[in-house]
Design a protein around this motif. Structure first.
Motif, PDB file in Angstrom:
ATOM      1  N   UNK A   1       0.853  -1.192   0.000  1.00 51.24           N
ATOM      2  CA  UNK A   1       0.000   0.000   0.000  1.00 51.24           C
ATOM      3  C   UNK A   1       0.881   1.232   0.000  1.00 51.24           C
ATOM      4  N   UNK A   2       0.393   2.268  -0.680  1.00 50.25           N
ATOM      5  CA  UNK A   2       1.208   3.479  -0.831  1.00 50.25           C
ATOM      6  C   UNK A   2       1.685   4.004   0.517  1.00 50.25           C
ATOM      7  N   UNK A   3       0.809   3.961   1.522  1.00 53.21           N
ATOM      8  CA  UNK A   3       1.190   4.586   2.795  1.00 53.21           C
ATOM      9  C   UNK A   3       2.169   3.725   3.597  1.00 53.21           C
ATOM     10  N   UNK A   4       2.377   2.510   3.151  1.00 47.84           N
ATOM     11  CA  UNK A   4       3.342   1.667   3.879  1.00 47.84           C
ATOM     12  C   UNK A   4       4.683   1.575   3.162  1.00 47.84           C
ATOM     13  N   UNK A   5       4.816   2.283   2.046  1.00 48.67           N
ATOM     14  CA  UNK A   5       6.037   2.170   1.256  1.00 48.67           C
ATOM     15  C   UNK A   5       7.278   2.583   2.045  1.00 48.67           C
ATOM     16  N   UNK A   6       7.142   3.682   2.774  1.00 51.06           N
ATOM     17  CA  UNK A   6       8.303   4.175   3.497  1.00 51.06           C
ATOM     18  C   UNK A   6       8.786   3.139   4.529  1.00 51.06           C
TER      19      UNK A   6
ATOM     20  N   UNK B   1       6.623   3.974  -9.297  1.00 49.41           N
ATOM     21  CA  UNK B   1       6.888   3.645 -10.695  1.00 49.41           C
ATOM     22  C   UNK B   1       6.845   4.915 -11.543  1.00 49.41           C
ATOM     23  N   UNK B   2       7.673   4.987 -12.563  1.00 48.94           N
ATOM     24  CA  UNK B   2       7.633   6.161 -13.440  1.00 48.94           C
ATOM     25  C   UNK B   2       6.374   6.139 -14.301  1.00 48.94           C
ATOM     26  N   UNK B   3       5.935   7.301 -14.710  1.00 53.30           N
ATOM     27  CA  UNK B   3       4.754   7.373 -15.561  1.00 53.30           C
ATOM     28  C   UNK B   3       5.044   6.866 -16.962  1.00 53.30           C
ATOM     29  N   UNK B   4       6.217   7.183 -17.437  1.00 57.64           N
ATOM     30  CA  UNK B   4       6.609   6.738 -18.765  1.00 57.64           C
ATOM     31  C   UNK B   4       7.321   5.392 -18.620  1.00 57.64           C
TER      32      UNK B   4
ATOM     33  N   UNK C   1      20.296  -5.640  -8.797  1.00 56.67           N
ATOM     34  CA  UNK C   1      18.947  -5.953  -8.402  1.00 56.67           C
ATOM     35  C   UNK C   1      18.101  -4.690  -8.446  1.00 56.67           C
ATOM     36  N   UNK C   2      16.958  -4.764  -9.106  1.00 55.32           N
ATOM     37  CA  UNK C   2      16.061  -3.619  -9.196  1.00 55.32           C
ATOM     38  C   UNK C   2      14.756  -3.956  -8.486  1.00 55.32           C
ATOM     39  N   UNK C   3      14.449  -3.190  -7.467  1.00 56.83           N
ATOM     40  CA  UNK C   3      13.269  -3.446  -6.647  1.00 56.83           C
ATOM     41  C   UNK C   3      12.260  -2.330  -6.861  1.00 56.83           C
ATOM     42  N   UNK C   4      11.012  -2.713  -7.108  1.00 57.14           N
ATOM     43  CA  UNK C   4       9.968  -1.699  -7.252  1.00 57.14           C
ATOM     44  C   UNK C   4       8.910  -1.890  -6.177  1.00 57.14           C
ATOM     45  N   UNK C   5       8.607  -0.821  -5.454  1.00 55.93           N
ATOM     46  CA  UNK C   5       7.517  -0.861  -4.495  1.00 55.93           C
ATOM     47  C   UNK C   5       6.270  -0.393  -5.234  1.00 55.93           C
ATOM     48  N   UNK C   6       5.322  -1.305  -5.395  1.00 58.34           N
ATOM     49  CA  UNK C   6       4.179  -1.006  -6.255  1.00 58.34           C
ATOM     50  C   UNK C   6       2.882  -1.060  -5.460  1.00 58.34           C
ATOM     51  N   UNK C   7       2.174   0.044  -5.458  1.00 55.96           N
ATOM     52  CA  UNK C   7       0.888   0.103  -4.756  1.00 55.96           C
ATOM     53  C   UNK C   7      -0.228  -0.255  -5.733  1.00 55.96           C
ATOM     54  N   UNK C   8      -1.398  -0.603  -5.191  1.00 61.23           N
ATOM     55  CA  UNK C   8      -2.518  -0.965  -6.068  1.00 61.23           C
ATOM     56  C   UNK C   8      -2.831   0.138  -7.084  1.00 61.23           C
TER      57      UNK C   8
ATOM     58  N   UNK D   1       0.473   1.275  11.874  1.00 56.78           N
ATOM     59  CA  UNK D   1      -0.899   0.955  12.230  1.00 56.78           C
ATOM     60  C   UNK D   1      -1.830   1.649  11.243  1.00 56.78           C
ATOM     61  N   UNK D   2      -2.818   0.897  10.788  1.00 62.70           N
ATOM     62  CA  UNK D   2      -3.793   1.478   9.871  1.00 62.70           C
ATOM     63  C   UNK D   2      -4.655   2.488  10.620  1.00 62.70           C
ATOM     64  N   UNK D   3      -4.834   3.638  10.036  1.00 62.47           N
ATOM     65  CA  UNK D   3      -5.707   4.637  10.678  1.00 62.47           C
ATOM     66  C   UNK D   3      -7.070   4.587  10.036  1.00 62.47           C
ATOM     67  N   UNK D   4      -8.083   4.839  10.838  1.00 61.38           N
ATOM     68  CA  UNK D   4      -9.442   4.843  10.271  1.00 61.38           C
ATOM     69  C   UNK D   4      -9.556   5.916   9.203  1.00 61.38           C
ATOM     70  N   UNK D   5     -10.428   5.639   8.221  1.00 59.76           N
ATOM     71  CA  UNK D   5     -10.633   6.583   7.127  1.00 59.76           C
ATOM     72  C   UNK D   5     -10.954   7.972   7.654  1.00 59.76           C
ATOM     73  N   UNK D   6     -10.422   8.955   7.036  1.00 62.42           N
ATOM     74  CA  UNK D   6     -10.804  10.326   7.341  1.00 62.42           C
ATOM     75  C   UNK D   6     -10.263  10.856   8.648  1.00 62.42           C
ATOM     76  N   UNK D   7      -9.524  10.041   9.351  1.00 65.05           N
ATOM     77  CA  UNK D   7      -8.958  10.551  10.596  1.00 65.05           C
ATOM     78  C   UNK D   7      -7.442  10.587  10.507  1.00 65.05           C
ATOM     79  N   UNK D   8      -6.957  11.497   9.767  1.00 66.03           N
ATOM     80  CA  UNK D   8      -5.519  11.633   9.608  1.00 66.03           C
ATOM     81  C   UNK D   8      -4.958  12.337  10.818  1.00 66.03           C
ATOM     82  N   UNK D   9      -3.757  12.031  11.181  1.00 65.81           N
ATOM     83  CA  UNK D   9      -3.165  12.674  12.351  1.00 65.81           C
ATOM     84  C   UNK D   9      -2.852  14.129  12.028  1.00 65.81           C
ATOM     85  N   UNK D  10      -2.708  14.945  13.068  1.00 56.32           N
ATOM     86  CA  UNK D  10      -2.310  16.330  12.807  1.00 56.32           C
ATOM     87  C   UNK D  10      -0.992  16.346  12.065  1.00 56.32           C
TER      88      UNK D  10
END
Length: 470
Positions: free
Chosen positions: A230-235, A324-327, A346-353, A384-393
């Motif tokens: 998932x994009x938010x877990x890439x880091x 991933x690059x757009x092109x 070795x080339x590693x790509x972190x790919x989100x849905x 930890x997954x955060x509930x939708x719409x409740x982003x931290x400050x």
DNA sequence: AAAAAAT
């Protein structure tokens, strides 16, 4: 095949030997005799195939003063002009010129923007035979009348497809208008697109064509992996991989300059020495980042596509696509930073849905399905997954400690979700090149000697992590 | 859709 048999002069051969090279690469074998013969040449070859030396060596040979010729003139006209798309590439090419011209009485300089003008003017006034430049600053010198291109005998367009993409062609035409009509032209491009062929037709005269690697195919010897995440877990996954594989040194590509800055700061916060490089950085910062990375002082170079092409770093073991690059073509260029010159990487790509479209485009371009990989144990330190719409400050973002928690302290629901996402049973792990640092290259082309040479132990490192599949 | 390059 040897460099001797290609007909290069003893002084140049000595410089090649100094660098420890013995065997020319395929592109060198093909291009050197053609360039020596004064032919126009169009070549499809990426850096890392020995391309730079492929034109540098024969150009030096052609320009070297003949022993029998009359004493060299007091004024030294510019006899060779090399144009490149990025400043870093220009600097690199000039390094190569200096290296191989070490035993010759030819002088060179590099011209690009972002740095002070006077030193460049001074260098030009002192007299140089070879100028390596980016188009913008070169035209600046033309306007200031601090450069005279009327005696140029050889023109080189390096990474021509990149220059085309970047809209440099009008500038290049302006520059060409200042050159003598009778001259030798060399054009290097990663691929021969229709546009490149057209450009080539307009500039080159009856060129010989050199094609070493088929276009749009990725180099052999590069193991490509995709880590779905998932994009938010890439880091979190990135730091996990850097620590556990481990990854001693890598270029990490991001899609945007801002993204590069952010990721770089985050890595540093995690005690992973990182430097960023992109066009919004000052030229001195760009140079410092690159130097620190090449010297091994920094283990991660976070880069935009400024570094996707042409950057030549010896023995770079890993390239990581944080996004991933757009092109799709840029994927090929990015991963070409590793596995260079016959060594493996070795080339590693972190790919989100969200990136499945880009992924598909890349896989159809390279005509292969990239192997998927899962990092076992990654769930232990996942955020930890955060509930939708409740982003931290805002100020809480990036505070790594608060982002993660051991699995044991998470709710059951979360734990189950994790198991579903990351099965505990390890999947078969991919086969990695016999060794990322295997020493049996057929040849190691002269590519400049800067470099990271201390990762020869990587096969062992990788061997543990990526076991062979049956 | 983003990045690079002259100021």
């Amino acid at each position: 095949m040897t460099f001797e048999s290609l007909g290069l002069s003893p002084e140049i051969l000595r410089a090649i030997t100094d660098e420890g090279y013995t065997t020319p690469t395929p592109v060198q074998v093909q291009a050197i005799p053609l360039v020596l013969a004064g032919q126009d040449v169009q070549a499809a070859a990426q850096t890392g195939t020995g391309k730079t030396a492929g034109f540098t060596l024969p150009i030096l040979h052609r320009l070297q003063p003949m022993a029998s010729s009359s004493p060299s003139p007091a004024r030294h006209p510019i006899r060779c002009l090399v144009l490149t798309p990025t400043r870093e590439l220009a600097a690199q090419v000039q390094e190569s010129v200096k290296t191989y011209g070490r035993h010759l009485a030819l002088r060179s300089t590099v011209i690009y923007g972002g740095v002070a003008m006077p030193p460049q003017v001074k260098a030009l006034q002192a007299g140089v035979e070879i100028v390596v430049a980016t188009p913008g600053r070169l035209l600046d010198h033309v306007q200031q009348k601090t450069i005279n291109l009327s005696q140029v005998e050889i023109l080189v367009l390096d990474e021509a497809d990149r220059m085309l993409d970047m809209g440099f062609i009008p500038d290049i035409r302006k520059i060409i208008a200042l050159l003598p009509e009778r001259r030798q032209n060399l054009l290097f491009s990663a691929t021969f697109s229709e546009d490149i062929k057209k450009l080539s037709q307009g500039i080159l005269n009856n060129p010989a064509t050199v094609e070493v690697a088929r276009s749009n195919t990725t180099a052999e010897g590069i193991t490509q992996l995709i880590y779905p995440v998932e994009a938010e877990r890439k880091r979190a996954l990135l730091t996990h991989l850097i620590r556990t594989l481990p990854i001693p040194q890598a270029i990490v590509f991001t899609r945007t300059k801002h993204g590069a800055n952010r990721l770089c700061a985050q890595l540093e916060k995690e005690q992973i020495p990182a430097a960023a490089i992109h066009s919004d950085k000052t030229q001195s910062h760009r140079m410092r980042s690159l130097e620190q990375f090449k010297a091994g002082e920094v283990s991660i170079l976070v880069a935009t596509d400024i570094a996707a092409r042409g950057l030549d770093i010896d023995q770079l073991p890993f390239v990581i696509n944080f996004e991933l690059p757009h092109v799709p073509e840029d994927y090929v260029h990015r991963i070409g930073r590793t596995g260079r010159a016959g060594s493996e990487g070795c080339a590693i790509s972190l790919v989100s849905p969200e990136e499945s479209r880009e992924r598909q485009a890349i896989e159809s371009l390279i005509k292969q399905t990239i192997r998927e990989e899962v990092s076992v144990n990654f769930e232990v330190v996942e955020p930890v997954q955060r509930p939708e719409g409740r982003r931290p400050p805002r100020e809480a973002e990036g505070r790594s400690r608060t982002d993660r928690r051991p699995v044991a302290r998470q709710s059951e629901v979360e734990a189950v979700e994790q198991v579903v996402r990351e099965p505990k049973v390890p999947r078969p792990v991919p086969e990695v090149p016999r060794s990322v640092y295997s020493h049996h290259h057929f040849s190691r082309p002269p590519l400049g000697s800067s470099g990271i040479k201390k990762h020869r132990e990587i096969p062992a490192l990788l061997g543990g992590l990526l076991k062979k599949t049956p």
